[in-house]
Enzyme design. Structure first.
Site, mmCIF file in Angstrom:
data_model
loop_
_atom_site.group_PDB
_atom_site.id
_atom_site.type_symbol
_atom_site.label_atom_id
_atom_site.label_comp_id
_atom_site.label_asym_id
_atom_site.label_seq_id
_atom_site.Cartn_x
_atom_site.Cartn_y
_atom_site.Cartn_z
ATOM 1 N N ASP A 106 3.813 -5.174 -9.471
ATOM 2 C CA ASP A 106 2.404 -4.770 -9.452
ATOM 3 C C ASP A 106 2.234 -3.271 -9.700
ATOM 4 O O ASP A 106 1.412 -2.851 -10.500
ATOM 5 C CB ASP A 106 1.722 -5.180 -8.131
ATOM 6 C CG ASP A 106 2.454 -4.684 -6.885
ATOM 7 O OD1 ASP A 106 3.539 -4.077 -7.013
ATOM 8 O OD2 ASP A 106 1.944 -4.919 -5.771
ATOM 9 N N PHE A 158 -4.710 5.156 -3.245
ATOM 10 C CA PHE A 158 -4.273 3.836 -2.811
ATOM 11 C C PHE A 158 -5.250 2.808 -3.359
ATOM 12 O O PHE A 158 -6.463 2.949 -3.213
ATOM 13 C CB PHE A 158 -4.174 3.746 -1.283
ATOM 14 C CG PHE A 158 -3.268 2.631 -0.867
ATOM 15 C CD1 PHE A 158 -1.902 2.815 -0.803
ATOM 16 C CD2 PHE A 158 -3.783 1.369 -0.584
ATOM 17 C CE1 PHE A 158 -1.046 1.770 -0.461
ATOM 18 C CE2 PHE A 158 -2.941 0.316 -0.244
ATOM 19 C CZ PHE A 158 -1.578 0.522 -0.178
ATOM 20 N N ARG A 171 -6.157 -8.690 -1.682
ATOM 21 C CA ARG A 171 -5.375 -9.069 -2.868
ATOM 22 C C ARG A 171 -6.210 -9.875 -3.854
ATOM 23 O O ARG A 171 -5.942 -9.884 -5.047
ATOM 24 C CB ARG A 171 -4.200 -9.963 -2.459
ATOM 25 C CG ARG A 171 -3.034 -9.246 -1.824
ATOM 26 C CD ARG A 171 -1.829 -10.181 -1.783
ATOM 27 N NE ARG A 171 -0.859 -9.765 -0.805
ATOM 28 C CZ ARG A 171 0.043 -8.796 -0.986
ATOM 29 N NH1 ARG A 171 0.095 -8.151 -2.123
ATOM 30 N NH2 ARG A 171 0.892 -8.481 -0.030
HETATM 31 P P1 IMP Z 1 7.673 2.341 -4.563
HETATM 32 O O1 IMP Z 1 8.974 1.799 -4.068
HETATM 33 O O2 IMP Z 1 7.287 3.580 -3.798
HETATM 34 O O3 IMP Z 1 7.650 2.566 -6.049
HETATM 35 O O4 IMP Z 1 6.547 1.341 -4.161
HETATM 36 C C1 IMP Z 1 6.304 0.143 -4.799
HETATM 37 C C2 IMP Z 1 5.553 -0.777 -3.850
HETATM 38 O O5 IMP Z 1 4.673 -0.033 -2.995
HETATM 39 C C3 IMP Z 1 4.659 -1.730 -4.595
HETATM 40 O O6 IMP Z 1 5.321 -2.925 -4.940
HETATM 41 C C4 IMP Z 1 3.535 -1.965 -3.604
HETATM 42 O O7 IMP Z 1 3.871 -3.036 -2.743
HETATM 43 C C5 IMP Z 1 3.453 -0.704 -2.790
HETATM 44 N N1 IMP Z 1 2.354 0.189 -3.202
HETATM 45 C C6 IMP Z 1 2.445 1.444 -3.670
HETATM 46 N N2 IMP Z 1 1.249 1.977 -3.939
HETATM 47 C C7 IMP Z 1 0.354 1.023 -3.629
HETATM 48 C C8 IMP Z 1 -1.090 0.959 -3.725
HETATM 49 O O8 IMP Z 1 -1.798 1.894 -4.138
HETATM 50 N N3 IMP Z 1 -1.653 -0.213 -3.326
HETATM 51 C C9 IMP Z 1 -0.926 -1.263 -2.866
HETATM 52 N N4 IMP Z 1 0.412 -1.257 -2.790
HETATM 53 C C10 IMP Z 1 1.052 -0.122 -3.157
#
Ligand code: IMP
Length: 181
Positions: A106, A158, A171
């Site tokens: 996502d 976010f 969601r």
């Molecule tokens: P990363 O490991 O920091 O790249 O984070 C990836 C995961 O963080 C994604 O698969 C999401 O589950 C979550 N995530 C990061 N930013 C957001 C956001 O703005 N909304 C919802 N989920 C987020």
């Protein structure tokens, strides 16, 4: 004393369902034009990528033999802050050796989740391994991770909707919206 949670609510629409639909179609066309064989294993990362993946694969032609599988990875300590810890909660059921694999995620933020996942998947010797993310918070990157296809680059806000959640909520929204406090 009990800590009061801030009152988060759905804010500005960043991308409407219509805009997302158009971009998903373009991504699907691009992916299909670059798949070398006739088979593609699409691996969705639960739960956030489910809606994106279902729209993406339905834009791909019947001639392409698409199989779907799913993984679940924990990457967040709480609703909005990364814990830095990444672990597999559910692995794929398929053997990916020798196959063309597309990981569908996502959103990429710090890059920790995707880089961890890619490292694991490479050890399993797929014929090719590509990644498709709907959203890229590029300015938040802590570790490099290969992104082959990206829907939209977004700033450090976010977001919820179209599969993305805040603490399990929102969601199901058709649009991608900022969360406000
Ligand atoms: P990363 O490991 O920091 O790249 O984070 C990836 C995961 O963080 C994604 O698969 C999401 O589950 C979550 N995530 C990061 N930013 C957001 C956001 O703005 N909304 C919802 N989920 C987020």
């Amino acid at each position: 004393m009990e800590r009061m949670e801030p009152d988060y609510r759905i804010g500005k629409v960043l991308f409407s369902g219509g805009e997302i639909g158009g971009r998903v179609k373009t991504l699907a066309d691009q992916i299909v034009s670059e798949v070398s064989g006739r088979d593609l294993l699409v691996v969705g990362i639960l739960n956030g990528a489910v809606i994106f993946l279902s729209d993406l694969v339905r834009r791909m032609p019947a001639e392409l033999n698409i199989k779907m599988d799913f993984m679940s990875i924990s990457s967040y300590g709480n609703a909005t802050t990364s814990s830095g810890a990444v672990r597999i909660l559910k692995d794929v059921n398929s053997d990916i050796e020798g196959r063309d694999v597309l990981i569908v995620e996502d959103i990429i933020d710090t890059g920790l989740t995707l880089s961890y996942l890619l490292n694991i998947m490479y050890t399993r010797k797929p014929a090719s391994l590509r990644t498709c993310v709907l959203l890229d918070k590029r300015e938040k990157r802590k570790v490099a991770a290969k992104v082959d296809y990206c829907g939209f680059v977004i700033p450090d806000v976010f977001v919820v909707g179209y599969g993305l959640d805040y603490g399990g909520k929102w969601r199901h929204l058709p649009d991608i919206c900022a969360v406000e406090c």
